[in-house]
Motif scaffolding. Structure first.
Motif: not given
Length: 692
Positions: A331-342
């Motif tokens: 979940n930490e890795g996926l949160t980093m991914w989602s935050l760096s998407l926009p």
């Protein structure tokens, strides 16, 4: 009629009026339908341009000026909003993730560009557009109380690396496109850039601190200094053949520590988010050719899919690599991914620069197809990123300790509401609210065997023997005489003070500092005028400057009559604990009941709600309250409405003073602001020192 229309079309004042109307109306409408406000501004630009009503000429000097200022301001604010303190604490891992989430999208963008036949230079430019990111999902993480999670912290810090690196690639690509590229010129360009960056970062930082130290509290001059620094840095970038937005971003980083989240920063971002940044997004819409945009999606669908899909996949790979290296949870890795998407701030600003860069042969650095694709990318990622952040961030565990993460500092004795010696400063300026404020301060101070300092500020005149000065002093003395009588009723020690000062807010804060006060108690003002928003009202400025907590009150009952108190709690932090302690202190003076209310959205599972309830209950038990203090959990997607409904059963609601804004610079409504306008019971707005 046609002549009138032509006259209006060329009139700068008419264009400015239309822009203001659009900025005022459209963003709130789009936010209500769950779309970013900036999408509304882009749509407005399309409707007002040549493919719509054709009432604004995108090539006019007025629009070009506003758009350029907005572009510069956008990158400046992006630099301002980076938390340098957190970056310094986690710089190693932030730089590692920054490199990862920069290099994978860069390589992907170059590969996509070359696959579709673009030159190496344009391909690298496309890669750089994918390499940065905008933290649109950060307010969501903030609301969920996950800002201290290690994955969130390093993602925020990585923004510095990705934005600077992407802007450097842009600068080199622009130079090559103009035909100024040779190995020698590249070395010279990089050397000039290094000298320039050092001059801006260290020079403006030093000059800003010196200027702020010498000017004290002259906020208008400080505001002008920051604007001057912004445009000097932008103009300096042009002098060494670097794009203005590079200078603007570096200027934001340079003055970040100087203004330190104070009132000057609030004014700077208010001006930017209200005027210039929205103008930039409207200008982007004006440049968008709708037929080409539609044709790009239809005929160049593979290009759109390649860039959008490549961005999503490469950002995912970058996050998972770091997750694996540092053994983070999924979940930490996926949160980093989602935050760096926009892809919003740096991406759009750089795309516009590249589109407007034309060489001697009349060729653009990127064509309209790529520009249209980047806008599609912005639309997709600005919606997808926050949605995924909301999904993954809520599953993050309690912040875990990394070597570089230090715990929150303990509150000093000066800041602690439960200090042994308790001194309360009560500024008095409204006779109608004076008695209740003194009564509240007396109850708090008496319970802790402390004292109160009723304070009346008389603003100074040019001559101290001015008759107006004498009248003001007499009025102040009358207010203090009444305050002394009320304090005697409550049998509390009082030390009335009259202070002559040029600035009321500074006079209050200086007195509190001089007497080592633990709390300032003030009355709540309803001032929401434009001037108050721009220059700050008295309460705002005391919040910014005070060394100790500030409790601003609207009391509809006498303090002794308040028996039920409600505290809406978003997430636990040292500031929320302060509010709970303050409420406990007040409640124990008259045996009131306290309820901690946590409003969870409807997606929250029963297990998550149980865990949150246990966490709040543990905080309550640690305080060992002498009064009834309970925890209440409810589900609702409208937090403000839920708090309003529950508040009908209470005498007073405790709120935290907190400002919030999006990274893209568009202002968003704050829960506290909504509640202040609609609550019908007594209110206490609690603000902490800026450094706490």
């Amino acid at each position: 009629m046609e002549k009138l229309f032509e006259l209006l079309h060329e009139n700068p004042l008419f264009s400015f009026t239309i822009l203001l109307l659009v900025v005022l109306i459209l963003p709130p409408i789009f936010e209500k339908i769950k779309l970013p406000g900036l999408v509304g501004l882009l749509v407005a630009g399309v409707l007002l341009g040549k493919n719509g009503l054709d009432v604004i000429d995108p090539k006019s000097e007025t629009i070009k000026l506003f758009s350029d200022i907005g572009k510069i301001y956008l990158m400046f604010v992006a630099g301002l909003e980076i938390d340098l303190a957190e970056f310094r604490r986690t710089k190693d891992r932030s730089l590692t993730f920054g490199f990862s989430t920069f290099i994978f999208p860069l390589i992907t963008g170059v590969a996509v560009g070359r696959w579709f036949g673009f030159s190496w230079n344009t391909a690298f430019l496309i890669g750089s557009l994918l390499a940065s990111h905008t933290l649109l999902g950060f307010p969501i993480v903030q609301q969920l109380g996950k800002v201290k999670n290690r994955a969130v912290i390093i993602t925020v810090g990585a923004t510095i690396f990705t934005d600077i690196s992407a802007l450097l690639v842009l600068a080199v690509c622009v130079s090559i496109h103009h035909g100024n590229f040779t190995p020698q010129s590249l070395i010279f360009q990089l050397l000039a850039l290094a000298i320039y960056a050092a001059t801006v970062l260290f020079g403006l930082d030093w000059a800003g601190k010196e200027f702020f130290r010498r000017t004290g509290n002259q906020e208008s001059n400080q505001f002008l200094f920051i604007l001057l620094a912004l445009f000097l840095a932008s103009f300096g970038a042009e002098l060494i053949n670097i794009e203005q937005i590079v200078g603007a971003f570096l200027a934001g980083l340079a003055v970040n520590d100087v203004i330190g989240g104070g009132p000057v920063e609030e004014k700077i971002e208010f001006v930017g988010s209200t005027l210039f940044i929205p103008f930039f997004f409207i200008g982007m819409g004006l440049l968008l050719d709708v037929p080409t945009f539609i044709q790009t999606i239809q005929s160049d669908l593979l290009l759109v899919v390649g860039i959008v899909g490549g961005l999503i996949i490469s950002k995912f790979v970058a996050a998972i690599v770091i997750k694996t290296v540092y053994r983070y949870q999924w979940n930490e890795g996926l949160t980093m991914w989602s935050l760096s998407l926009p892809q919003v701030a740096a991406t759009l600003a750089a795309a516009l620069v590249a589109y407007e860069t034309v060489n001697t042969r009349g060729e653009r650095l990127i064509n309209e197809s790529v520009l249209s694709t980047i806008i599609v990318l912005m639309l997709v990622t600005s919606i997808l990123g926050p949605v995924l952040t909301d999904k993954f961030a809520r599953k993050l565990s309690t912040p875990q300790s990394d070597l570089e993460l230090s715990p929150e500092p303990e509150l000093s004795s000066e800041q602690s509401i439960l200090a042994q010696i308790f001194t309360v400063v009560v500024p008095i300026y409204n006779p109608r609210t004076e008695r209740d404020l003194i009564a509240m301060a007396a109850l708090l101070a008496r319970y802790k065997s402390g004292k109160i300092i009723p304070l009346s500020i008389t603003q100074s005149q040019i001559h101290m023997d001015d008759p107006l000065q004498e009248i003001s002093l007499q009025n102040s003395q009358q207010l203090l005489d009444k305050a002394l009588r009320v304090s005697q009723e409550f049998e509390i020690e009082a030390k009335p003070i009259i202070r002559i000062d040029d600035d009321v807010a500074n006079g209050i804060c200086r007195t509190a500092r001089e007497y080592n006060a633990n709390l300032i108690v003030m009355g709540l003002s309803a001032n929401t005028s434009l001037s108050a928003r721009l220059f700050g009202n008295l309460i705002d400025r005391v919040f910014w400057s005070s060394h100790c907590p500030v409790a601003v009150m609207r009391l509809l009952k006498e303090p002794m009559m308040i028996q039920r108190v409600l505290i809406p709690v978003k997430y636990l932090s040292s500031q929320i604990r302060q509010i709970i302690q303050f409420t406990q202190l007040f409640a124990e003076t008259n045996g009131a009941q306290v309820t901690l209310l946590r409003v969870c959205d409807r997606k929250t599972s029963k297990n998550e709600m149980t865990a949150l309830e246990v966490e709040l209950s543990q905080v309550v038990s640690q305080l060992q309250p002498k009064i009834e203090m309970t925890v209440r959990m409810i589900r609702s997607d409208n937090v403000a409405q839920a708090v309003l409904q529950v508040s009908s059963d209470y005498d007073m609601v405790m709120l935290r003073s907190m400002r919030r804004r999006t990274v893209a610079g568009l202002a968003v409504s704050d829960l506290t602001t909504q509640l202040l306008k609609r609550l019908t019971c007594s209110i206490v707005l609690f603000g902490e020192p800026l450094h706490s």
